[in-house]
Design a protein around this motif. Sequence first.
Motif, mmCIF file in Angstrom:
data_model
loop_
_atom_site.group_PDB
_atom_site.id
_atom_site.type_symbol
_atom_site.label_atom_id
_atom_site.label_comp_id
_atom_site.label_asym_id
_atom_site.label_seq_id
_atom_site.Cartn_x
_atom_site.Cartn_y
_atom_site.Cartn_z
ATOM 1 N N ALA A 7 -8.804 -3.571 42.565
ATOM 2 C CA ALA A 7 -9.695 -3.778 43.708
ATOM 3 C C ALA A 7 -11.148 -3.583 43.289
ATOM 4 C CB ALA A 7 -9.335 -2.828 44.840
ATOM 5 N N GLN A 8 -11.419 -2.633 42.416
ATOM 6 C CA GLN A 8 -12.774 -2.418 41.935
ATOM 7 C C GLN A 8 -13.274 -3.658 41.197
ATOM 8 O OE1 GLN A 8 -11.891 1.135 39.736
ATOM 9 N NE2 GLN A 8 -12.643 2.473 41.372
ATOM 10 N N PHE A 9 -12.432 -4.222 40.342
ATOM 11 C CA PHE A 9 -12.810 -5.438 39.628
ATOM 12 C C PHE A 9 -13.035 -6.594 40.603
ATOM 13 C CE2 PHE A 9 -11.863 -9.525 37.773
ATOM 14 C CZ PHE A 9 -12.715 -9.531 36.680
ATOM 15 N N ASN A 10 -12.098 -6.788 41.533
ATOM 16 C CA ASN A 10 -12.216 -7.900 42.476
ATOM 17 C C ASN A 10 -13.425 -7.730 43.393
ATOM 18 O OD1 ASN A 10 -9.969 -9.073 41.358
ATOM 19 N ND2 ASN A 10 -8.587 -8.529 43.015
ATOM 20 N N LEU A 11 -13.742 -6.508 43.752
ATOM 21 C CA LEU A 11 -14.934 -6.269 44.560
ATOM 22 C C LEU A 11 -16.194 -6.563 43.740
ATOM 23 C CD1 LEU A 11 -16.083 -5.428 47.270
ATOM 24 C CD2 LEU A 11 -15.936 -3.048 46.519
ATOM 25 N N GLY A 12 -16.174 -6.190 42.477
ATOM 26 C CA GLY A 12 -17.287 -6.538 41.593
ATOM 27 C C GLY A 12 -17.498 -8.043 41.536
ATOM 28 N N LEU A 13 -16.403 -8.776 41.426
ATOM 29 C CA LEU A 13 -16.477 -10.242 41.406
ATOM 30 C C LEU A 13 -17.007 -10.771 42.737
ATOM 31 C CD1 LEU A 13 -15.880 -12.779 39.725
ATOM 32 C CD2 LEU A 13 -13.567 -12.740 40.670
ATOM 33 N N SER A 14 -16.583 -10.165 43.828
ATOM 34 C CA SER A 14 -17.086 -10.571 45.146
ATOM 35 C C SER A 14 -18.599 -10.393 45.222
ATOM 36 C CB SER A 14 -16.412 -9.754 46.255
ATOM 37 O OG SER A 14 -15.033 -10.042 46.317
ATOM 38 N N TYR A 15 -19.101 -9.259 44.720
ATOM 39 C CA TYR A 15 -20.539 -9.035 44.712
ATOM 40 C C TYR A 15 -21.253 -10.009 43.772
ATOM 41 C CZ TYR A 15 -20.781 -4.888 47.637
ATOM 42 O OH TYR A 15 -20.757 -4.029 48.714
ATOM 43 N N GLU A 16 -20.655 -10.272 42.633
ATOM 44 C CA GLU A 16 -21.274 -11.195 41.683
ATOM 45 C C GLU A 16 -21.424 -12.595 42.279
ATOM 46 O OE1 GLU A 16 -20.595 -13.014 37.195
ATOM 47 O OE2 GLU A 16 -19.293 -11.392 37.896
ATOM 48 N N LEU A 17 -20.395 -13.039 43.002
ATOM 49 C CA LEU A 17 -20.381 -14.399 43.553
ATOM 50 C C LEU A 17 -20.904 -14.479 44.981
ATOM 51 C CD1 LEU A 17 -16.873 -15.483 42.220
ATOM 52 C CD2 LEU A 17 -19.113 -15.939 41.192
ATOM 53 N N GLY A 18 -21.139 -13.333 45.602
ATOM 54 C CA GLY A 18 -21.569 -13.337 46.997
ATOM 55 C C GLY A 18 -20.479 -13.817 47.930
ATOM 56 N N ARG A 19 -19.264 -13.413 47.652
ATOM 57 C CA ARG A 19 -18.100 -13.856 48.427
ATOM 58 C C ARG A 19 -17.652 -12.734 49.365
ATOM 59 N NH1 ARG A 19 -14.149 -16.255 44.362
ATOM 60 N NH2 ARG A 19 -13.759 -14.069 43.955
ATOM 61 N N GLY A 20 -18.029 -12.864 50.650
ATOM 62 C CA GLY A 20 -17.671 -11.850 51.636
ATOM 63 C C GLY A 20 -18.663 -10.708 51.727
ATOM 64 N N VAL A 21 -19.594 -10.661 50.795
ATOM 65 C CA VAL A 21 -20.663 -9.666 50.757
ATOM 66 C C VAL A 21 -21.917 -10.381 50.264
ATOM 67 C CG1 VAL A 21 -19.198 -7.633 50.331
ATOM 68 C CG2 VAL A 21 -20.008 -8.989 48.405
ATOM 69 N N LEU A 22 -23.064 -9.747 50.451
ATOM 70 C CA LEU A 22 -24.285 -10.320 49.895
ATOM 71 C C LEU A 22 -24.231 -10.236 48.378
ATOM 72 C CD1 LEU A 22 -27.011 -8.860 52.284
ATOM 73 C CD2 LEU A 22 -26.082 -11.174 52.240
ATOM 74 N N GLU A 23 -24.671 -11.277 47.711
ATOM 75 C CA GLU A 23 -24.690 -11.278 46.254
ATOM 76 C C GLU A 23 -25.570 -10.132 45.766
ATOM 77 O OE1 GLU A 23 -26.111 -14.318 42.789
ATOM 78 O OE2 GLU A 23 -25.201 -15.178 44.587
ATOM 79 N N ASP A 24 -25.025 -9.333 44.833
ATOM 80 C CA ASP A 24 -25.741 -8.151 44.362
ATOM 81 C C ASP A 24 -25.228 -7.811 42.968
ATOM 82 O OD1 ASP A 24 -26.648 -5.531 43.817
ATOM 83 O OD2 ASP A 24 -26.625 -4.998 45.943
ATOM 84 N N ASP A 25 -26.008 -8.189 41.957
ATOM 85 C CA ASP A 25 -25.583 -7.968 40.570
ATOM 86 C C ASP A 25 -25.456 -6.495 40.226
ATOM 87 O OD1 ASP A 25 -25.400 -10.690 40.117
ATOM 88 O OD2 ASP A 25 -27.392 -10.837 39.210
ATOM 89 N N ARG A 26 -26.282 -5.669 40.826
ATOM 90 C CA ARG A 26 -26.216 -4.219 40.557
ATOM 91 C C ARG A 26 -24.894 -3.636 41.066
ATOM 92 N NH1 ARG A 26 -31.181 -0.317 40.552
ATOM 93 N NH2 ARG A 26 -31.888 -2.213 39.573
ATOM 94 N N GLU A 27 -24.520 -4.008 42.296
ATOM 95 C CA GLU A 27 -23.243 -3.539 42.851
ATOM 96 C C GLU A 27 -22.076 -4.126 42.059
ATOM 97 O OE1 GLU A 27 -22.207 -1.328 45.797
ATOM 98 O OE2 GLU A 27 -23.947 -0.698 44.636
ATOM 99 N N ALA A 28 -22.189 -5.374 41.644
ATOM 100 C CA ALA A 28 -21.139 -5.986 40.829
ATOM 101 C C ALA A 28 -20.927 -5.176 39.555
ATOM 102 C CB ALA A 28 -21.503 -7.438 40.498
ATOM 103 N N ALA A 29 -22.013 -4.855 38.876
ATOM 104 C CA ALA A 29 -21.913 -4.096 37.635
ATOM 105 C C ALA A 29 -21.311 -2.718 37.879
ATOM 106 C CB ALA A 29 -23.294 -3.973 36.987
ATOM 107 N N ARG A 30 -21.702 -2.093 38.988
ATOM 108 C CA ARG A 30 -21.166 -0.764 39.309
ATOM 109 C C ARG A 30 -19.651 -0.808 39.460
ATOM 110 N NH1 ARG A 30 -20.254 3.016 43.639
ATOM 111 N NH2 ARG A 30 -20.518 1.524 45.323
ATOM 112 N N TYR A 31 -19.153 -1.798 40.203
ATOM 113 C CA TYR A 31 -17.706 -1.877 40.404
ATOM 114 C C TYR A 31 -16.975 -2.316 39.146
ATOM 115 C CZ TYR A 31 -17.960 -0.529 45.225
ATOM 116 O OH TYR A 31 -18.155 0.201 46.378
ATOM 117 N N TYR A 32 -17.597 -3.171 38.336
ATOM 118 C CA TYR A 32 -16.985 -3.524 37.056
ATOM 119 C C TYR A 32 -16.850 -2.288 36.166
ATOM 120 C CZ TYR A 32 -17.508 -8.584 37.895
ATOM 121 O OH TYR A 32 -17.412 -9.855 38.381
#
Length: 80
Positions: A51-76
């Motif tokens: 789920a952490q990885f998939n949430l990171g991907l969601s943040y990276e792509l802006g899918r269901g959340v606002l696109e946010d590279d910092r949050e993506a990296a955190r969850y990755y």
Amino acid sequence: ARLFRRAANKGHAGAQCCLAVCYESGKGMPQDNDEAARLYHRAAEQGYATAQFNLGLSYELGRGVLEDDREAARYYRLAA
């Protein structure tokens, strides 16, 4: 999806992640990226790496959340 929902509502991180995948893909229910991200977040907060990885991907792509590279990296990083 019904059984995943029942277990997810009881706080089971694996079921929350599986249900999120169902919402994300639209398999067994209407596609809903917002609900998928919400469920990934619930499971990720319990330390569920997939789920952490998939949430990171969601943040990276802006899918269901606002696109946010910092949050993506955190969850990755959490998923690693």
